[in-house]
Design a protein around this motif. Sequence first.
Motif, PDB file in Angstrom:
ATOM      1  N   THR A  16     -22.141  -4.423  -8.394  1.00  0.00           N
ATOM      2  CA  THR A  16     -20.710  -4.494  -8.092  1.00  0.00           C
ATOM      3  C   THR A  16     -19.989  -3.462  -8.944  1.00  0.00           C
ATOM      4  N   VAL A  17     -19.075  -2.733  -8.329  1.00  0.00           N
ATOM      5  CA  VAL A  17     -18.184  -1.843  -9.079  1.00  0.00           C
ATOM      6  C   VAL A  17     -16.921  -2.616  -9.415  1.00  0.00           C
ATOM      7  N   LEU A  18     -16.575  -2.647 -10.696  1.00  0.00           N
ATOM      8  CA  LEU A  18     -15.378  -3.339 -11.177  1.00  0.00           C
ATOM      9  C   LEU A  18     -14.357  -2.305 -11.617  1.00  0.00           C
ATOM     10  N   MET A  19     -13.214  -2.286 -10.949  1.00  0.00           N
ATOM     11  CA  MET A  19     -12.177  -1.301 -11.257  1.00  0.00           C
ATOM     12  C   MET A  19     -10.814  -1.981 -11.367  1.00  0.00           C
ATOM     13  N   PRO A  20     -10.096  -1.776 -12.477  1.00  0.00           N
ATOM     14  CA  PRO A  20      -8.719  -2.266 -12.591  1.00  0.00           C
ATOM     15  C   PRO A  20      -7.729  -1.170 -12.199  1.00  0.00           C
ATOM     16  N   VAL A  21      -6.567  -1.579 -11.753  1.00  0.00           N
ATOM     17  CA  VAL A  21      -5.503  -0.622 -11.465  1.00  0.00           C
ATOM     18  C   VAL A  21      -4.173  -1.255 -11.847  1.00  0.00           C
ATOM     19  N   TRP A  22      -3.250  -0.437 -12.343  1.00  0.00           N
ATOM     20  CA  TRP A  22      -1.917  -0.938 -12.695  1.00  0.00           C
ATOM     21  C   TRP A  22      -0.885   0.100 -12.296  1.00  0.00           C
ATOM     22  N   ARG A  23       0.384  -0.222 -12.473  1.00  0.00           N
ATOM     23  CA  ARG A  23       1.462   0.619 -11.959  1.00  0.00           C
ATOM     24  C   ARG A  23       1.501   2.016 -12.573  1.00  0.00           C
ATOM     25  N   GLY A  24       0.874   2.220 -13.722  1.00  0.00           N
ATOM     26  CA  GLY A  24       0.870   3.525 -14.357  1.00  0.00           C
ATOM     27  C   GLY A  24      -0.127   4.498 -13.755  1.00  0.00           C
ATOM     28  N   ASP A  25      -1.017   4.027 -12.880  1.00  0.00           N
ATOM     29  CA  ASP A  25      -1.988   4.918 -12.249  1.00  0.00           C
ATOM     30  C   ASP A  25      -1.338   5.702 -11.110  1.00  0.00           C
ATOM     31  N   ARG A  26      -1.955   6.824 -10.757  1.00  0.00           N
ATOM     32  CA  ARG A  26      -1.420   7.696  -9.710  1.00  0.00           C
ATOM     33  C   ARG A  26      -2.214   7.521  -8.428  1.00  0.00           C
ATOM     34  N   PRO A  27      -1.538   7.347  -7.291  1.00  0.00           N
ATOM     35  CA  PRO A  27      -2.228   7.028  -6.026  1.00  0.00           C
ATOM     36  C   PRO A  27      -3.320   8.001  -5.633  1.00  0.00           C
ATOM     37  N   GLU A  28      -3.073   9.307  -5.754  1.00  0.00           N
ATOM     38  CA  GLU A  28      -4.080  10.265  -5.301  1.00  0.00           C
ATOM     39  C   GLU A  28      -5.323  10.232  -6.190  1.00  0.00           C
ATOM     40  N   ARG A  29      -5.119  10.031  -7.486  1.00  0.00           N
ATOM     41  CA  ARG A  29      -6.257   9.919  -8.397  1.00  0.00           C
ATOM     42  C   ARG A  29      -7.010   8.613  -8.166  1.00  0.00           C
ATOM     43  N   PHE A  30      -6.285   7.565  -7.899  1.00  0.00           N
ATOM     44  CA  PHE A  30      -6.852   6.253  -7.619  1.00  0.00           C
ATOM     45  C   PHE A  30      -7.760   6.328  -6.395  1.00  0.00           C
ATOM     46  N   ALA A  31      -7.291   6.950  -5.336  1.00  0.00           N
ATOM     47  CA  ALA A  31      -8.085   7.063  -4.109  1.00  0.00           C
ATOM     48  C   ALA A  31      -9.354   7.879  -4.354  1.00  0.00           C
ATOM     49  N   GLN A  32      -9.241   8.955  -5.122  1.00  0.00           N
ATOM     50  CA  GLN A  32     -10.409   9.777  -5.432  1.00  0.00           C
ATOM     51  C   GLN A  32     -11.417   9.001  -6.268  1.00  0.00           C
ATOM     52  N   ALA A  33     -10.913   8.239  -7.252  1.00  0.00           N
ATOM     53  CA  ALA A  33     -11.804   7.443  -8.101  1.00  0.00           C
ATOM     54  C   ALA A  33     -12.537   6.383  -7.278  1.00  0.00           C
ATOM     55  N   LEU A  34     -11.817   5.717  -6.383  1.00  0.00           N
ATOM     56  CA  LEU A  34     -12.431   4.707  -5.531  1.00  0.00           C
ATOM     57  C   LEU A  34     -13.558   5.303  -4.693  1.00  0.00           C
ATOM     58  N   ALA A  35     -13.283   6.415  -4.047  1.00  0.00           N
ATOM     59  CA  ALA A  35     -14.293   7.041  -3.198  1.00  0.00           C
ATOM     60  C   ALA A  35     -15.518   7.450  -4.000  1.00  0.00           C
ATOM     61  N   SER A  36     -15.272   8.026  -5.194  1.00  0.00           N
ATOM     62  CA  SER A  36     -16.392   8.503  -6.006  1.00  0.00           C
ATOM     63  C   SER A  36     -17.309   7.372  -6.450  1.00  0.00           C
ATOM     64  N   ALA A  37     -16.756   6.177  -6.642  1.00  0.00           N
ATOM     65  CA  ALA A  37     -17.530   5.040  -7.142  1.00  0.00           C
ATOM     66  C   ALA A  37     -18.141   4.194  -6.029  1.00  0.00           C
ATOM     67  N   THR A  38     -17.809   4.490  -4.787  1.00  0.00           N
ATOM     68  CA  THR A  38     -18.276   3.635  -3.685  1.00  0.00           C
ATOM     69  C   THR A  38     -18.930   4.469  -2.577  1.00  0.00           C
ATOM     70  N   ILE A  39     -18.146   4.934  -1.639  1.00  0.00           N
ATOM     71  CA  ILE A  39     -18.713   5.567  -0.442  1.00  0.00           C
ATOM     72  C   ILE A  39     -19.359   6.916  -0.713  1.00  0.00           C
ATOM     73  N   GLU A  40     -19.062   7.552  -1.834  1.00  0.00           N
ATOM     74  CA  GLU A  40     -19.672   8.842  -2.161  1.00  0.00           C
ATOM     75  C   GLU A  40     -20.940   8.695  -2.996  1.00  0.00           C
ATOM     76  N   GLN A  41     -21.304   7.470  -3.355  1.00  0.00           N
ATOM     77  CA  GLN A  41     -22.525   7.240  -4.118  1.00  0.00           C
ATOM     78  C   GLN A  41     -23.762   7.364  -3.230  1.00  0.00           C
ATOM     79  N   THR A  42     -24.840   7.911  -3.779  1.00  0.00           N
ATOM     80  CA  THR A  42     -26.093   7.990  -3.024  1.00  0.00           C
ATOM     81  C   THR A  42     -26.638   6.595  -2.729  1.00  0.00           C
ATOM     82  N   GLU A  43     -26.369   5.654  -3.635  1.00  0.00           N
ATOM     83  CA  GLU A  43     -26.666   4.239  -3.402  1.00  0.00           C
ATOM     84  C   GLU A  43     -25.369   3.459  -3.598  1.00  0.00           C
ATOM     85  N   PRO A  44     -24.589   3.260  -2.536  1.00  0.00           N
ATOM     86  CA  PRO A  44     -23.290   2.582  -2.678  1.00  0.00           C
ATOM     87  C   PRO A  44     -23.450   1.161  -3.210  1.00  0.00           C
TER      88      PRO A  44
END
Length: 286
Positions: A16-44
Motif C-alpha cells: 500500500t502507498v500511504l500519502m498525506p496531503v494538506w492545503r499547503g501542497d500544490r495541485p500540479e505537484r500532487f498529481a505528479q507525485a500520485l502518478a509516480s507512486a502508483t500508475i507509473e510504477q513497474t509494479e503498481p
Amino acid sequence: MTAPVQLPVPSEGEVTVLMPVWRGDRPERFAQALASATIEQTEPPAELVLVIDGPLGEGLEAVVAQVEDGAFGPARVVRASAHEGLARALQRGLEACRTDIIARADADDLCRPQRLALQRSAMEQGGLDLLSSAMQEFSDSTPRGGGALRTRPLAHQEILDYLPRHSPFHHPAVMLRRSTALAVGGYRALDFLEDYWLWERMLLGGARSANLPEVLVDYRVDADLFARRGGWRMFVSDLRLQRIFRADGLIGPGMLALNLARRAAYRFAPGWLRRIGYRLVVERMR
C-alpha cells in the motif's frame, strides 16, 4: 444513489502507498507525485491510501476527485475535518492500511518507476521491517537527476550505530511493516521529528532494517526548505527527542550534550549556512 465501489482485499505481501496531503501542497505537484507512486510504477501498489489533513482548496480537491474516480488505481481516501498535523495524519493512514507492507510517499516528491519493486523484493528477501533508499534533490531550477545525493548507512548494524546521531532513514523513501510500526505505537506527535522517533522505537523494539544504495525518490528542495529547518520550534523538538533517547538508554549524558550542541548550531545558523552544514556534516557522518 450509486453504491460505493468495493475494493478487493489486498493479498499478503502486497504493498500500500500511504500519502498525506494538506492545503499547503500544490495541485500540479500532487498529481505528479500520485502518478509516480502508483500508475507509473513497474509494479503498481495494491492500493493507495490518501490521507487528507483538513480542508483543501479547489485545485487539490480536483486531484482528489481523480483519485476517487480511479485515475491512479485502487484507492481509498481518509479525511480529517480539521488540520491535525503530519503525525496524526500518518497514524490515521497507518491504521487504515490493509496490507502489512506500506510505502510512504509525499505529495511533492517523485518516486522512480522501480521503487516499489526493488523495495518489496528487498523487504521479503531480507525479512526486513524498515527499509529506505538514497534520494536525489531536484527543484524548479535543478532538473531530476542533476541535484545533490542524500544517502544513509546501508547495513542494519551501521544503521544502529548511526541512530543516536541522526535519522538513519529518508522518510519520503521509507517502506515499513505496519504490524511492527503499530506494535511500538506508530506515529506520535513531535513537530518535524515524528519519523525519527518512530524509527528509534522500531529499532529498539527489534525491527530489522536496511537502506538501498539506489536512488528511488527524487526529493523536491524549494528555496525555503533550509529556512524552515531552523528556529526555536525545531530546537524544542530536538530537545524533547534527545531527552527521550536518554530516557530510553539510547544515548548517555555526553552524547546528549554533544547532540544538542550540534543541533543548536544547525537550527540557529542562517539558512544558507544551514544548507552548507547539512552537506558537510550530516551527509558525511557515515
